[in-house]
Design a protein around this motif. Structure first.
Motif, PDB file in Angstrom:
ATOM      1  N   PRO A  83       0.798  -1.228   0.000  1.00 47.44           N
ATOM      2  CA  PRO A  83       0.000   0.000   0.000  1.00 47.44           C
ATOM      3  C   PRO A  83       0.827   1.273   0.000  1.00 47.44           C
ATOM      4  O   PRO A  83       0.399   2.300  -0.525  1.00 47.44           O
ATOM      5  CB  PRO A  83      -0.846  -0.119   1.268  1.00 47.44           C
ATOM      6  CG  PRO A  83      -0.176  -1.142   2.110  1.00 47.44           C
ATOM      7  CD  PRO A  83       0.491  -2.080   1.164  1.00 47.44           C
ATOM      8  N   ARG A  84       2.025   1.221   0.571  1.00 52.33           N
ATOM      9  CA  ARG A  84       2.870   2.410   0.552  1.00 52.33           C
ATOM     10  C   ARG A  84       3.379   2.712  -0.859  1.00 52.33           C
ATOM     11  O   ARG A  84       3.465   3.865  -1.267  1.00 52.33           O
ATOM     12  CB  ARG A  84       4.066   2.263   1.505  1.00 52.33           C
ATOM     13  CG  ARG A  84       3.765   2.015   2.959  1.00 52.33           C
ATOM     14  CD  ARG A  84       2.597   2.799   3.536  1.00 52.33           C
ATOM     15  NE  ARG A  84       2.584   4.200   3.147  1.00 52.33           N
ATOM     16  CZ  ARG A  84       1.480   4.859   2.841  1.00 52.33           C
ATOM     17  NH1 ARG A  84       0.320   4.280   2.873  1.00 52.33           N
ATOM     18  NH2 ARG A  84       1.545   6.129   2.503  1.00 52.33           N
ATOM     19  N   LEU A  85       3.726   1.672  -1.632  1.00 50.95           N
ATOM     20  CA  LEU A  85       4.159   1.893  -3.006  1.00 50.95           C
ATOM     21  C   LEU A  85       3.009   2.450  -3.844  1.00 50.95           C
ATOM     22  O   LEU A  85       3.194   3.376  -4.643  1.00 50.95           O
ATOM     23  CB  LEU A  85       4.676   0.590  -3.625  1.00 50.95           C
ATOM     24  CG  LEU A  85       5.902  -0.051  -2.962  1.00 50.95           C
ATOM     25  CD1 LEU A  85       6.351  -1.272  -3.760  1.00 50.95           C
ATOM     26  CD2 LEU A  85       7.044   0.939  -2.812  1.00 50.95           C
ATOM     27  N   LYS A  86       1.825   1.878  -3.669  1.00 47.47           N
ATOM     28  CA  LYS A  86       0.652   2.367  -4.392  1.00 47.47           C
ATOM     29  C   LYS A  86       0.402   3.840  -4.071  1.00 47.47           C
ATOM     30  O   LYS A  86       0.085   4.643  -4.955  1.00 47.47           O
ATOM     31  CB  LYS A  86      -0.575   1.522  -4.041  1.00 47.47           C
ATOM     32  CG  LYS A  86      -0.574   0.139  -4.652  1.00 47.47           C
ATOM     33  CD  LYS A  86      -1.635  -0.766  -4.056  1.00 47.47           C
ATOM     34  CE  LYS A  86      -3.031  -0.266  -4.238  1.00 47.47           C
ATOM     35  NZ  LYS A  86      -4.037  -1.243  -3.741  1.00 47.47           N
ATOM     36  N   ALA A  87       0.545   4.193  -2.805  1.00 45.63           N
ATOM     37  CA  ALA A  87       0.308   5.579  -2.399  1.00 45.63           C
ATOM     38  C   ALA A  87       1.307   6.528  -3.036  1.00 45.63           C
ATOM     39  O   ALA A  87       0.944   7.624  -3.489  1.00 45.63           O
ATOM     40  CB  ALA A  87       0.371   5.691  -0.875  1.00 45.63           C
ATOM     41  N   MET A  88       2.570   6.127  -3.088  1.00 46.56           N
ATOM     42  CA  MET A  88       3.600   7.014  -3.615  1.00 46.56           C
ATOM     43  C   MET A  88       3.436   7.276  -5.101  1.00 46.56           C
ATOM     44  O   MET A  88       3.795   8.347  -5.588  1.00 46.56           O
ATOM     45  CB  MET A  88       4.990   6.448  -3.317  1.00 46.56           C
ATOM     46  CG  MET A  88       5.439   6.662  -1.882  1.00 46.56           C
ATOM     47  SD  MET A  88       7.192   6.300  -1.616  1.00 46.56           S
ATOM     48  CE  MET A  88       7.162   4.510  -1.543  1.00 46.56           C
ATOM     49  N   VAL A  89       2.922   6.315  -5.857  1.00 42.94           N
ATOM     50  CA  VAL A  89       2.816   6.514  -7.309  1.00 42.94           C
ATOM     51  C   VAL A  89       1.442   7.005  -7.744  1.00 42.94           C
ATOM     52  O   VAL A  89       1.285   7.437  -8.889  1.00 42.94           O
ATOM     53  CB  VAL A  89       3.169   5.222  -8.087  1.00 42.94           C
ATOM     54  CG1 VAL A  89       4.573   4.770  -7.762  1.00 42.94           C
ATOM     55  CG2 VAL A  89       2.160   4.112  -7.829  1.00 42.94           C
TER      56      VAL A  89
END
Length: 308
Positions: A104-110
């Motif tokens: 979820p953190r990667l999804k949030a960043m992009v």
């Protein structure tokens, strides 16, 4: 009325209208040139290197409360600390939203999307990401993307990368091979001229935390290793005078004293956003000021300036 979300996102297309014969897609280089011509905005950088150091607390690099990191941490990343002290890099405490787990953190960043705790379950069975995001937008305008490291990226974007080499994030006893598998490609990729964005996702430091917590004897070793990667990448971008490269070093989340993460404590949400490039350099700076941003904004900013 504008909408957003998986149900409204459609991949951009240059093809003809429905029922007509579909036009062939332009080659990536032509797409990129066409985009720049239409936008009329000269790019700040030619290439982006996004280096993710999984689990690295920002205070290990930037200190806390206006004070520098403890001596042991400072000495573990001498090159990075020299960039900060010399005002050649700017760092932020990038507050991550819970759940503080990788997917979820990667999804949030992009994408800017804020996940929920249901994403914790999906972290173990990652599905392709279909919502609007800047990696897809970069791809659509002809940028070639290369990904090395945590295979979560490949699961989120299974058809996106021009080259890729993924490693599993779930063998947490492995603190060595997961990072060597990334760094063994560095010499080739730093010399290559065919990509616009390079993602490096290192897992070893996070694994060291799971094994022994923040005070693990492996922690400073991993930080020295990551510092050497930053040095190699930065040196390569300096040597290539014709290429303007932005190096962004981020962490997806921090970790508790015991090396765990997932919740909303300061230690778990204190992630790093470090910008190294010509626009980050300044004549005067205070490298250990408590500069704070939201993680989603720092990640989107880095990708946007690559696209523009």
């Amino acid at each position: 009325m504008e909408c957003s979300g998986a149900e409204s996102f459609q991949m951009p297309s240059c093809g003809s209208v429905s029922g007509a014969e579909e036009e062939p897609a332009l080659p990536p280089d032509q797409l990129r040139s066409l985009y720049r011509e239409i936008s009329g905005v000269p790019p700040v950088y030619d290439r982006l290197i996004l280096m993710v150091i999984d689990g690295l607390p920002a205070e290990f690099v930037l200190g806390r409360g206006g004070k520098p990191p403890i001596r042991e941490m400072m000495e573990s990343m001498p090159y990075t600390q020299s960039l900060l002290a010399g005002c050649k890099a700017v760092g932020y405490h990038a507050k991550a939203a819970p759940p503080t787990v990788t997917m979820p953190r990667l999804k949030a960043m992009v994408s800017g999307a804020i996940g929920g705790f249901l994403d914790v379950a999906f972290n173990f069975n990652t599905q392709a990401f279909v919502e609007d995001n800047l990696l897809d937008q970069l791809h659509m305008i002809g940028s070639k993307l290369v990904m090395l490291g945590d295979e979560t990226w490949i699961k989120l974007f299974p058809t996106l990368f021009y080259r890729q080499d993924g490693v599993s994030s779930f063998y947490v006893r492995d603190t060595i091979e997961v990072d060597l598998n990334v760094s063994r490609h560095l010499e080739f990729e730093l010399a290559a001229k065919d990509w616009s964005a390079l993602i490096l996702h290192y897992l070893g430091l996070d694994h060291a935390g799971h094994i022994g917590g923040r005070q693990s004897i492996l922690m400073t070793q991993k930080m020295k290793e990551m510092d050497d990667v930053i040095r190699r990448v930065h040196a390569a971008s300096i040597l290539d005078k014709m290429d303007k490269t932005l190096l962004v070093v981020v962490s997806d989340h921090g970790m508790t004293e015991g090396g765990n993460h997932g919740g909303s404590s300061y230690e778990e949400t204190d992630s790093l956003a470090l910008f190294i490039g010509h626009s980050a350099e300044r004549s005067d700076c205070s490298p250990y000021d408590q500069n704070e941003v939201l993680q989603v904004k720092s990640g989107l900013f880095a990708l946007r300036i690559q696209a523009e």
